[in-house]
Design an enzyme around this catalytic site. Structure first.
Site, PDB file in Angstrom:
ATOM      1  N   LYS A  94     -14.266  -6.782  -7.516  1.00  0.00           N
ATOM      2  CA  LYS A  94     -14.584  -6.958  -6.095  1.00  0.00           C
ATOM      3  C   LYS A  94     -16.090  -7.087  -5.967  1.00  0.00           C
ATOM      4  O   LYS A  94     -16.839  -6.216  -6.435  1.00  0.00           O
ATOM      5  CB  LYS A  94     -14.086  -5.774  -5.267  1.00  0.00           C
ATOM      6  N   LYS A 108       0.848  -1.187   0.000  1.00  0.00           N
ATOM      7  CA  LYS A 108       0.000   0.000   0.000  1.00  0.00           C
ATOM      8  C   LYS A 108       0.889   1.245   0.000  1.00  0.00           C
ATOM      9  O   LYS A 108       1.765   1.393   0.863  1.00  0.00           O
ATOM     10  CB  LYS A 108      -0.909   0.009   1.230  1.00  0.00           C
ATOM     11  N   ASP A 123      -9.128  -0.050 -10.012  1.00  0.00           N
ATOM     12  CA  ASP A 123      -9.894  -0.608  -8.903  1.00  0.00           C
ATOM     13  C   ASP A 123     -11.032   0.335  -8.552  1.00  0.00           C
ATOM     14  O   ASP A 123     -12.172   0.131  -8.945  1.00  0.00           O
ATOM     15  CB  ASP A 123      -8.982  -0.864  -7.703  1.00  0.00           C
ATOM     16  N   GLU A 166      -1.597  -0.594  -9.112  1.00  0.00           N
ATOM     17  CA  GLU A 166      -3.050  -0.567  -8.955  1.00  0.00           C
ATOM     18  C   GLU A 166      -3.533   0.820  -8.545  1.00  0.00           C
ATOM     19  O   GLU A 166      -3.005   1.414  -7.612  1.00  0.00           O
ATOM     20  CB  GLU A 166      -3.460  -1.610  -7.902  1.00  0.00           C
ATOM     21  N   ASP A 208      -0.150  -0.570  -4.740  1.00  0.00           N
ATOM     22  CA  ASP A 208      -1.546  -0.139  -4.694  1.00  0.00           C
ATOM     23  C   ASP A 208      -1.621   1.221  -4.024  1.00  0.00           C
ATOM     24  O   ASP A 208      -1.443   1.348  -2.816  1.00  0.00           O
ATOM     25  CB  ASP A 208      -2.407  -1.153  -3.930  1.00  0.00           C
TER      26      ASP A 208
END
Length: 410
Positions: free
Chosen positions: A317, A209, A293, A264, A236
């Site tokens: 998701k 992250k 995303d 991402e 991400d």
């Protein structure tokens, strides 16, 4: 007859299962080895919901989970239980993640309760009609998490009724997946410690992250690289960078001789131009794929991403689009040449197990990011898939294979 395992009934000959004691029996004049398929069952299987309810699902985390846009200290999701008139139960989970999902736990409990009451009064309907009715009651992205939890529970109950595991229900391509594991935004020392731990546990792909502080992100990357020198990286940013900052990160990594396998959501969800710019530079200059995303919240978004070539990968998701929405996006993405990633919010093995069954059964997912149950301090789910480091193996148990002790979470 007990669990049907790999044998599937012909939809034309199938009749509703009957329960005798605790053993499911099914009446049919013939059986066939052919896969009925989820789409066939949508119209051929009659669903009569006897009980349906949502309850809080609160689980502590091993450590705070920090991303560019938020931080959570515990899971406060909602578990959904559906029981059909034939006695078969199904389980679902609606995740709640501040700044990502539009709902809080109280809202999810209220909305899921309202829909559960409606479904109990509907009588016998085809699986397709039930799921479409849920979609009408809970439309759009804002209620997708609630919709996903109820869809999971209904589908799990149907798979249990016909005696097949969900990975077979969705196509049977595989019964295993291998996930990455996430390192949240932490100090370089903590990142190094986690990378060493995950190296020993067999994780080859680390999802880092980033997006809160560019310089700090580079320091963390260096620490992880030293602790796990041969790992594969997914970055991400959770919308945290501008397009120029995202490209600076790639430049710095190139200087470190590090090439991530995926970048991402580098920019804000609505920055379509920035997303496309990062994708073009990342691909042509560094050979790095970019995933959408937060920018991928509907089939319409995916159509736009494909049309304008804004990303190479879309992250599916269930909490963003529901189960039916995910299946539509998967079909379109495959036809459009987009690569597939499956991920989740911060969920237990109920939701992650369902997503894993779906990805394994359908096949074709290039990136698997279903690790959050490994970040929880407790596992409230009994049964379900088997875990060996980064590998999840889905058994031949009916449906999801996992369950909760319902009275313990009341």
């Amino acid at each position: 007859m007990g669990s049907i395992g790999f044998t599937f009934f012909s939809p034309k000959l199938y009749k509703k299962p009957m329960i005798t004691g605790t053993t499911m029996t099914a009446t049919t004049s013939a059986t066939t080895k052919s896969n009925m398929g989820f789409k066939t069952l949508m119209e051929s299987f009659s669903v009569d919901i006897h009980k349906a309810e949502g309850r809080p699902l609160n689980v502590p985390l091993l450590a705070p989970f920090t991303i560019a846009t938020s931080r959570i200290d515990k899971v406060e999701n909602v578990a959904i239980r559906v029981e059909l008139s034939n006695g078969c139960c199904g389980w679902g989970e609606s995740p709640v993640l501040p700044f990502v999902t539009a709902e809080d736990q109280e809202m999810v409990l209220v909305k899921s309760g309202e829909v559960c009451e409606v479904l109990k009064k509907c009588g016998g309907m085809s699986l397709g009609d039930v799921l479409r009715h849920v979609g009408q009651l809970l439309p759009g992205h804002g209620l997708a998490s609630v919709r996903a939890g109820i869809e999971m529970a209904v589908i799990d109950a149907v798979a249990t009724s016909i005696g097949t595991p969900l990975w077979r229900f969705f196509g049977g391509v595989s019964n295993t997946i291998t996930t990455d594991i996430t390192i949240p935004i932490v100090s370089p020392a903590e990142a190094s410690k986690l990378a060493s731990k995950y190296y020993k546990e067999g994780f080859k792909t680390l999802k880092l992250k980033v997006g809160k502080d560019l310089n700090a992100d580079i320091e963390v990357l260096q620490a992880i690289r030293a602790a796990h020198p041969h790992c594969l990286f997914i970055l991400d940013a959770n919308e945290g960078y501008t397009s120029s900052e995202a490209i600076q990160v790639l430049d710095k990594l190139h200087e470190m001789q590090v090439t991530p396998i995926l970048f991402e959501q580098p920019v804000h969800r609505d920055d379509w131009e920035g997303l496309g710019h990062v994708t073009r530079v990342a691909k042509t200059k560094y050979g790095v794929s970019v995933a959408a995303d937060e920018s991928c919240r509907s089939l319409a978004d995916v159509r736009e991403i494909a049309k304008r070539q804004l990303a190479d990968v879309v992250n599916i998701k269930l909490a963003k689009v529901g189960v039916l929405g995910a299946l539509e996006i998967i079909d379109f993405a495959k036809a459009s040449g987009l690569d597939l990633m499956i991920g989740g919010m911060v969920e237990t093995r109920l939701a992650m197990g369902f997503s894993g069954h779906l990805a394994a059964g359908i096949g074709g997912f290039k990136f698997i990011d279903l690790d959050t149950p490994l970040l929880l301090a407790e596992d409230p789910v009994f049964g379900g898939y088997e875990v060996s480091g980064p590998t999840y193996k889905f058994t031949n148990a009916r449906g999801h294979g996992g369950f909760l002790h319902w009275d313990h979470i009341a």
